[in-house]
Design a protein around this motif. Structure first.
Motif, short mmCIF file in Angstrom:
data_model
loop_
_atom_site.label_atom_id
_atom_site.label_comp_id
_atom_site.label_asym_id
_atom_site.label_seq_id
_atom_site.Cartn_x
_atom_site.Cartn_y
_atom_site.Cartn_z
N LEU A 160 -6.72 3.62 11.51
CA LEU A 160 -5.42 2.98 11.70
C LEU A 160 -5.32 1.87 10.67
O LEU A 160 -5.96 0.83 10.78
N MET A 161 -4.48 2.08 9.63
CA MET A 161 -4.45 1.18 8.48
C MET A 161 -3.11 0.48 8.37
O MET A 161 -2.06 1.13 8.29
N ALA A 162 -3.13 -0.84 8.39
CA ALA A 162 -1.93 -1.65 8.19
C ALA A 162 -1.68 -1.85 6.70
O ALA A 162 -2.55 -1.55 5.87
N PRO A 163 -0.49 -2.35 6.31
CA PRO A 163 -0.24 -2.62 4.90
C PRO A 163 -1.31 -3.52 4.29
O PRO A 163 -1.81 -4.45 4.93
N GLY A 164 -1.65 -3.23 3.06
CA GLY A 164 -2.71 -3.96 2.36
C GLY A 164 -3.33 -3.04 1.33
O GLY A 164 -2.83 -1.95 1.04
N SER A 165 -4.45 -3.47 0.79
CA SER A 165 -5.06 -2.71 -0.30
C SER A 165 -5.59 -1.35 0.15
O SER A 165 -5.56 -0.39 -0.62
N ASP A 166 -6.09 -1.25 1.39
CA ASP A 166 -6.57 0.05 1.86
C ASP A 166 -5.42 1.04 1.97
O ASP A 166 -5.55 2.22 1.60
N LEU A 167 -4.27 0.58 2.49
CA LEU A 167 -3.10 1.46 2.58
C LEU A 167 -2.64 1.87 1.19
O LEU A 167 -2.29 3.03 0.94
N ARG A 168 -2.66 0.92 0.25
CA ARG A 168 -2.27 1.25 -1.12
C ARG A 168 -3.22 2.27 -1.72
O ARG A 168 -2.81 3.18 -2.44
N TYR A 169 -4.50 2.14 -1.44
CA TYR A 169 -5.49 3.09 -1.97
C TYR A 169 -5.22 4.50 -1.45
O TYR A 169 -5.32 5.48 -2.19
N LEU A 170 -4.86 4.61 -0.18
CA LEU A 170 -4.71 5.92 0.44
C LEU A 170 -3.35 6.56 0.20
O LEU A 170 -3.24 7.79 0.11
N LEU A 171 -2.29 5.73 0.08
CA LEU A 171 -0.93 6.27 -0.05
C LEU A 171 -0.32 6.05 -1.42
O LEU A 171 0.68 6.68 -1.76
N GLY A 172 -0.86 5.12 -2.19
CA GLY A 172 -0.24 4.80 -3.47
C GLY A 172 0.96 3.89 -3.34
O GLY A 172 1.65 3.61 -4.32
N GLY A 173 1.26 3.42 -2.14
CA GLY A 173 2.36 2.49 -1.90
C GLY A 173 1.85 1.26 -1.20
O GLY A 173 0.85 1.31 -0.49
N THR A 174 2.53 0.17 -1.39
CA THR A 174 2.09 -1.08 -0.78
C THR A 174 3.17 -1.61 0.13
O THR A 174 4.29 -1.13 0.15
N GLY A 175 2.86 -2.60 0.89
CA GLY A 175 3.82 -3.20 1.79
C GLY A 175 3.27 -4.50 2.34
O GLY A 175 2.16 -4.91 2.01
N THR A 176 4.06 -5.16 3.16
CA THR A 176 3.65 -6.42 3.76
C THR A 176 3.74 -6.29 5.27
O THR A 176 4.69 -5.72 5.79
N SER A 177 2.76 -6.83 5.96
CA SER A 177 2.74 -6.74 7.41
C SER A 177 3.42 -7.96 8.01
O SER A 177 3.00 -9.09 7.78
N PHE A 178 4.50 -7.70 8.76
CA PHE A 178 5.16 -8.77 9.51
C PHE A 178 4.93 -8.52 10.99
O PHE A 178 3.96 -7.88 11.38
N GLU A 179 5.85 -9.02 11.82
CA GLU A 179 5.67 -8.83 13.26
C GLU A 179 5.91 -7.39 13.68
O GLU A 179 5.43 -6.96 14.73
N ARG A 180 6.64 -6.64 12.87
CA ARG A 180 6.86 -5.22 13.17
C ARG A 180 5.69 -4.39 12.64
O ARG A 180 5.28 -4.55 11.50
N LEU A 181 5.21 -3.47 13.45
CA LEU A 181 4.05 -2.66 13.07
C LEU A 181 4.40 -1.60 12.04
O LEU A 181 5.32 -0.80 12.24
N THR A 182 3.65 -1.60 10.94
CA THR A 182 3.55 -0.45 10.05
C THR A 182 2.10 -0.02 10.08
O THR A 182 1.20 -0.86 9.91
N CYS A 183 1.85 1.26 10.30
CA CYS A 183 0.46 1.71 10.47
C CYS A 183 0.32 3.16 10.00
O CYS A 183 1.06 4.05 10.46
N LEU A 184 -0.60 3.38 9.08
CA LEU A 184 -0.96 4.74 8.67
C LEU A 184 -2.02 5.23 9.65
O LEU A 184 -3.10 4.65 9.76
N VAL A 185 -1.69 6.30 10.36
CA VAL A 185 -2.59 6.87 11.36
C VAL A 185 -3.22 8.12 10.75
O VAL A 185 -2.52 9.07 10.39
#
Length: 377
Positions: A33-58
């Protein structure tokens, strides 16, 4: 919110996801379960910022991956090649529970690995939605993939290294008698962007006694003739891969009589550590190569940090070049080699290159001179 980044070959990204899924299974984990950050960028090639709303790569070990993302932020991931990657997009809107949405996509799981930097707000929300699942860190799983850079990653690190070298080549523009560290730092930060980075991630300018503090940053101290000045700078290029390089300068003739001899010890230690890098050598042996020379010269107590850290999408990542790390080096591993000597209340010095382990040795990515560089006083 996602930002536009250079496209990565979808085939390479799919291979990363497959390796991550396999590594998770080997580690006894049911899903990553990966939130926005460098691990998410590594796996998806896209980046983002984590706020109070959940973004999660499952990423379940036995099912296709799904990106759970707020509907209002989904357009920011439009450039991610989700179809080619086999990743479903599942959106949610305010007043819906995103944690329950994640749980519904996982079913019955007993162990999940969460991204190391996931906010506690989301960690606890997922714990509530998955009460029967043990939570562990994903870092030990993902870092095994990220430590070994592929050719495209090394090429991006080379570009970052060349860009930061160009900034060091301009140091006489910024570090001058009568200016402050803060003023020089502001100009250096601008030059970091001018020379090819997206942002100045950090700027350390430590003059005189401030150079004896490895993570000094900046102050209103005014440069004086004879000052030894430590400049440690870096940032990401467009692909997200980072530079990090330190050189030590002196404004005219150094005031202290011991500067030349002490710096010669440091230069020898840094060269010995780089020379020690090759496949099969333990990370701690590179640290020892530098530390031995500094200690034998009587400066052991003044070398107060590890010799290096891995670098990539993060400035600091695995592998760490430190005593006790028996990890054998492998081709594709990239890290800093940065011994320092810091004499409190007097002056300090550090030399830092980023290097990459090759099939039969080492490739330094920084090529600026290692000698104590004299700037006009």
């Amino acid at each position: 919110m996602s930002t536009t980044v250079p496209a990565i070959d979808p085939t390479a990204l799919r291979a990363r996801l497959d390796r991550a899924r396999e590594a998770a299974g080997t580690a006894g984990v049911d899903a990553l379960l990966m939130a926005p950050g460098s691990d998410l960028r590594y796996l998806l090639g896209g980046t983002g910022t984590s706020f109070e709303r959940l973004t999660c790569l499952v990423v379940p070990t036995g099912a296709p991956a799904v990106l759970v993302v707020p509907k209002l932020e989904a357009p920011g991931y439009a450039a991610v090649p989700t179809e080619e990657l086999g990743v479903e997009i599942a959106t949610w809107v305010d007043a819906e529970d995103p944690y329950t949405l994640v749980a519904s996509r996982l079913g019955g799981v007993s162990r999940v690995a969460l991204g190391d930097m996931m906010p506690a707000l989301h960690v606890l929300g997922l714990r509530r939605a998955l009460p029967g699942a043990e939570q562990v860190l994903a870092g030990p799983i993902v870092r095994e993939l990220r430590m070994r850079k592929d050719a495209a990653e090394v090429a991006a690190l080379r570009r970052a290294g060349a860009a930061i070298d160009r900034v060091h080549a301009r140091m006489a523009e910024f570090v001058r008698v009568g200016r402050t560290e803060a003023a020089a730092g502001a100009d250096i930060a601008a030059a970091i962007v001018e020379e090819g980075h997206t942002v100045a991630e950090f700027v350390i300018v430590g003059s005189g006694p401030n150079g004896a503090s490895p993570h000094h940053s900046l102050s209103d101290r005014v440069f004086e003739a004879g000052d030894v000045v430590v400049v440690d700078i870096g940032g990401p290029v467009a692909e997200g891969y980072c530079s990090d390089s330190t050189r030590t300068y002196v404004l005219g003739e150094p005031r202290q009589q011991d500067v030349a001899d002490t710096y010669a010890v440091l230069q020898a230690a840094q060269a010995a550590a780089v020379e020690a890098v090759r496949p099969g050598v333990a990370a701690q042996d590179v640290d020892a190569a530098a530390r031995r020379i500094i200690a034998d010269a009587g400066f052991g107590e003044y070398f107060i940090h590890r010799t290096g850290h891995g670098i990539g999408l993060d400035v600091h990542e695995d592998p760490y070049i430190v005593a006790g790390n028996t990890l054998p080096l492998e081709p594709g591993m990239a890290f800093s080699v940065e011994p320092g000597i810091y004499q409190p209340g007097r002056w300090g010095a550090r030399i830092e290159d980023i290097v990459v382990v090759t099939e039969d040795g080492v490739e330094p990515l920084n090529v600026r001179p290692h000698e104590l560089t004299v700037l006009p006083a």
